[in-house]
Design a protein around this motif. Structure first.
Motif, PDB file in Angstrom:
ATOM      1  N   MET A  35       0.821  -1.215   0.000  1.00  0.00           N
ATOM      2  CA  MET A  35       0.000   0.000   0.000  1.00  0.00           C
ATOM      3  C   MET A  35       0.851   1.259   0.000  1.00  0.00           C
ATOM      4  O   MET A  35       0.575   2.207  -0.722  1.00  0.00           O
ATOM      5  CB  MET A  35      -0.921   0.023   1.219  1.00  0.00           C
ATOM      6  N   VAL A  36       1.870   1.287   0.823  1.00  0.00           N
ATOM      7  CA  VAL A  36       2.633   2.509   1.046  1.00  0.00           C
ATOM      8  C   VAL A  36       3.782   2.653   0.056  1.00  0.00           C
ATOM      9  O   VAL A  36       4.149   3.748  -0.335  1.00  0.00           O
ATOM     10  CB  VAL A  36       3.158   2.544   2.499  1.00  0.00           C
ATOM     11  N   GLY A  37       4.357   1.565  -0.362  1.00  0.00           N
ATOM     12  CA  GLY A  37       5.505   1.621  -1.263  1.00  0.00           C
ATOM     13  C   GLY A  37       6.807   1.627  -0.478  1.00  0.00           C
ATOM     14  O   GLY A  37       6.832   1.752   0.743  1.00  0.00           O
ATOM     15  N   LYS A  38       7.904   1.500  -1.209  1.00  0.00           N
ATOM     16  CA  LYS A  38       9.225   1.465  -0.585  1.00  0.00           C
ATOM     17  C   LYS A  38       9.573   2.840  -0.026  1.00  0.00           C
ATOM     18  O   LYS A  38       9.306   3.859  -0.643  1.00  0.00           O
ATOM     19  CB  LYS A  38      10.278   1.056  -1.615  1.00  0.00           C
ATOM     20  N   ASN A  39      10.164   2.839   1.145  1.00  0.00           N
ATOM     21  CA  ASN A  39      10.628   4.079   1.753  1.00  0.00           C
ATOM     22  C   ASN A  39      11.808   4.599   0.931  1.00  0.00           C
ATOM     23  O   ASN A  39      12.861   3.974   0.885  1.00  0.00           O
ATOM     24  CB  ASN A  39      11.056   3.817   3.198  1.00  0.00           C
ATOM     25  N   PRO A  40      11.654   5.753   0.272  1.00  0.00           N
ATOM     26  CA  PRO A  40      12.710   6.228  -0.618  1.00  0.00           C
ATOM     27  C   PRO A  40      13.985   6.649   0.103  1.00  0.00           C
ATOM     28  O   PRO A  40      15.028   6.778  -0.527  1.00  0.00           O
ATOM     29  CB  PRO A  40      12.067   7.423  -1.328  1.00  0.00           C
ATOM     30  N   ILE A  41      13.933   6.843   1.407  1.00  0.00           N
ATOM     31  CA  ILE A  41      15.136   7.258   2.132  1.00  0.00           C
ATOM     32  C   ILE A  41      15.686   6.152   3.028  1.00  0.00           C
ATOM     33  O   ILE A  41      16.616   6.388   3.798  1.00  0.00           O
ATOM     34  CB  ILE A  41      14.876   8.540   2.955  1.00  0.00           C
ATOM     35  N   GLU A  42      15.144   4.950   2.917  1.00  0.00           N
ATOM     36  CA  GLU A  42      15.574   3.841   3.783  1.00  0.00           C
ATOM     37  C   GLU A  42      17.086   3.647   3.755  1.00  0.00           C
ATOM     38  O   GLU A  42      17.713   3.435   4.793  1.00  0.00           O
ATOM     39  CB  GLU A  42      14.868   2.550   3.379  1.00  0.00           C
ATOM     40  N   ASP A  43      17.677   3.741   2.580  1.00  0.00           N
ATOM     41  CA  ASP A  43      19.118   3.502   2.453  1.00  0.00           C
ATOM     42  C   ASP A  43      19.968   4.652   2.989  1.00  0.00           C
ATOM     43  O   ASP A  43      21.175   4.526   3.098  1.00  0.00           O
ATOM     44  CB  ASP A  43      19.482   3.242   0.987  1.00  0.00           C
ATOM     45  N   MET A  44      19.334   5.780   3.331  1.00  0.00           N
ATOM     46  CA  MET A  44      20.076   6.949   3.808  1.00  0.00           C
ATOM     47  C   MET A  44      19.942   7.175   5.311  1.00  0.00           C
ATOM     48  O   MET A  44      20.563   8.080   5.858  1.00  0.00           O
ATOM     49  CB  MET A  44      19.577   8.199   3.076  1.00  0.00           C
ATOM     50  N   ILE A  45      19.137   6.370   5.985  1.00  0.00           N
ATOM     51  CA  ILE A  45      18.828   6.633   7.387  1.00  0.00           C
ATOM     52  C   ILE A  45      20.079   6.618   8.267  1.00  0.00           C
ATOM     53  O   ILE A  45      20.265   7.507   9.101  1.00  0.00           O
ATOM     54  CB  ILE A  45      17.751   5.662   7.909  1.00  0.00           C
ATOM     55  N   ASP A  46      20.949   5.641   8.096  1.00  0.00           N
ATOM     56  CA  ASP A  46      22.156   5.585   8.931  1.00  0.00           C
ATOM     57  C   ASP A  46      23.034   6.815   8.717  1.00  0.00           C
ATOM     58  O   ASP A  46      23.602   7.352   9.684  1.00  0.00           O
ATOM     59  CB  ASP A  46      22.942   4.303   8.659  1.00  0.00           C
ATOM     60  N   ASP A  47      23.125   7.296   7.474  1.00  0.00           N
ATOM     61  CA  ASP A  47      23.895   8.511   7.198  1.00  0.00           C
ATOM     62  C   ASP A  47      23.254   9.724   7.870  1.00  0.00           C
ATOM     63  O   ASP A  47      23.953  10.593   8.390  1.00  0.00           O
ATOM     64  CB  ASP A  47      24.003   8.765   5.690  1.00  0.00           C
ATOM     65  N   MET A  48      21.918   9.777   7.863  1.00  0.00           N
ATOM     66  CA  MET A  48      21.219  10.895   8.502  1.00  0.00           C
ATOM     67  C   MET A  48      21.431  10.883  10.011  1.00  0.00           C
ATOM     68  O   MET A  48      21.592  11.942  10.630  1.00  0.00           O
ATOM     69  CB  MET A  48      19.738  10.873   8.147  1.00  0.00           C
ATOM     70  N   VAL A  49      21.451   9.708  10.606  1.00  0.00           N
ATOM     71  CA  VAL A  49      21.701   9.604  12.047  1.00  0.00           C
ATOM     72  C   VAL A  49      23.109  10.116  12.355  1.00  0.00           C
ATOM     73  O   VAL A  49      23.313  10.849  13.332  1.00  0.00           O
ATOM     74  CB  VAL A  49      21.504   8.154  12.551  1.00  0.00           C
ATOM     75  N   ALA A  50      24.067   9.770  11.513  1.00  0.00           N
ATOM     76  CA  ALA A  50      25.438  10.249  11.720  1.00  0.00           C
ATOM     77  C   ALA A  50      25.497  11.777  11.639  1.00  0.00           C
ATOM     78  O   ALA A  50      26.190  12.422  12.440  1.00  0.00           O
ATOM     79  CB  ALA A  50      26.376   9.626  10.676  1.00  0.00           C
ATOM     80  N   ILE A  51      24.757  12.369  10.714  1.00  0.00           N
ATOM     81  CA  ILE A  51      24.710  13.830  10.606  1.00  0.00           C
ATOM     82  C   ILE A  51      24.085  14.430  11.866  1.00  0.00           C
ATOM     83  O   ILE A  51      24.552  15.438  12.388  1.00  0.00           O
ATOM     84  CB  ILE A  51      23.935  14.255   9.335  1.00  0.00           C
ATOM     85  N   LEU A  52      23.019  13.809  12.358  1.00  0.00           N
ATOM     86  CA  LEU A  52      22.368  14.300  13.580  1.00  0.00           C
ATOM     87  C   LEU A  52      23.346  14.374  14.749  1.00  0.00           C
ATOM     88  O   LEU A  52      23.260  15.267  15.584  1.00  0.00           O
ATOM     89  CB  LEU A  52      21.217  13.381  13.984  1.00  0.00           C
ATOM     90  N   ARG A  53      24.246  13.439  14.796  1.00  0.00           N
ATOM     91  CA  ARG A  53      25.194  13.379  15.910  1.00  0.00           C
ATOM     92  C   ARG A  53      26.238  14.491  15.840  1.00  0.00           C
ATOM     93  O   ARG A  53      26.905  14.776  16.825  1.00  0.00           O
ATOM     94  CB  ARG A  53      25.874  12.025  15.950  1.00  0.00           C
ATOM     95  N   THR A  54      26.391  15.136  14.674  1.00  0.00           N
ATOM     96  CA  THR A  54      27.455  16.133  14.510  1.00  0.00           C
ATOM     97  C   THR A  54      26.950  17.542  14.231  1.00  0.00           C
ATOM     98  O   THR A  54      27.752  18.465  14.154  1.00  0.00           O
ATOM     99  CB  THR A  54      28.392  15.725  13.360  1.00  0.00           C
ATOM    100  N   ARG A  55      25.649  17.721  14.072  1.00  0.00           N
ATOM    101  CA  ARG A  55      25.110  19.044  13.728  1.00  0.00           C
ATOM    102  C   ARG A  55      23.998  19.448  14.683  1.00  0.00           C
ATOM    103  O   ARG A  55      23.330  18.613  15.270  1.00  0.00           O
ATOM    104  CB  ARG A  55      24.566  19.024  12.302  1.00  0.00           C
TER     105      ARG A  55
END
Length: 133
Positions: A35-55
């Protein structure tokens, strides 16, 4: 750098949401994914978490981005309904979850929480059923 407490909370919330999603029976996860489709940012989540830790985290900006994201998701749901890819019966709860999430001022995405009651499963198969006992 971002506030350690706020980042820790966001990372913990993400882990909890992932665990919650993966605790849903596979057949229902497949239905959700269809119904919802593939999460288009699924493959980027770990990178986003790393950015959160530094900004620094700008909570107002996070809320604005979430609102824009949810509006795009809602438009995608309407498109799928209009194209006959899903029925209004299937899409109604999805649209309702977006409306509810947008109506509550928060920097968190809460749309999935509103979908859980719309899925049917055996009591023992419900997410976190083992934890609740």
């Amino acid at each position: 750098a971002a506030s350690g407490d706020s980042v820790s909370v966001l990372v913990a919330d993400l882990a909890s949401a992932r665990d919650h999603y993966h605790s849903i029976p596979a057949v229902l996860r497949e239905s959700i994914d269809k119904m919802v489709g593939k999460n288009p940012i699924e493959d980027m989540i770990d990178d986003m978490v790393a950015i959160l830790r530094t900004r620094e985290v700008d909570c107002k900006l996070v809320r604005a981005v979430n609102e824009a994201f949810l509006s795009l998701v809602r438009a995608g749901y309407w498109h799928r309904i209009e194209e006959g890819e899903m029925t209004m019966e299937e899409g109604g709860p999805l649209l309702e979850s977006i409306t509810t999430a947008l109506s509550k001022p928060s920097q968190d995405l809460t749309d999935f929480t509103h979908l859980i009651p719309h899925f049917e499963w055996e009591e023992t198969d419900k997410p976190n059923a083992a934890k609740a006992g």
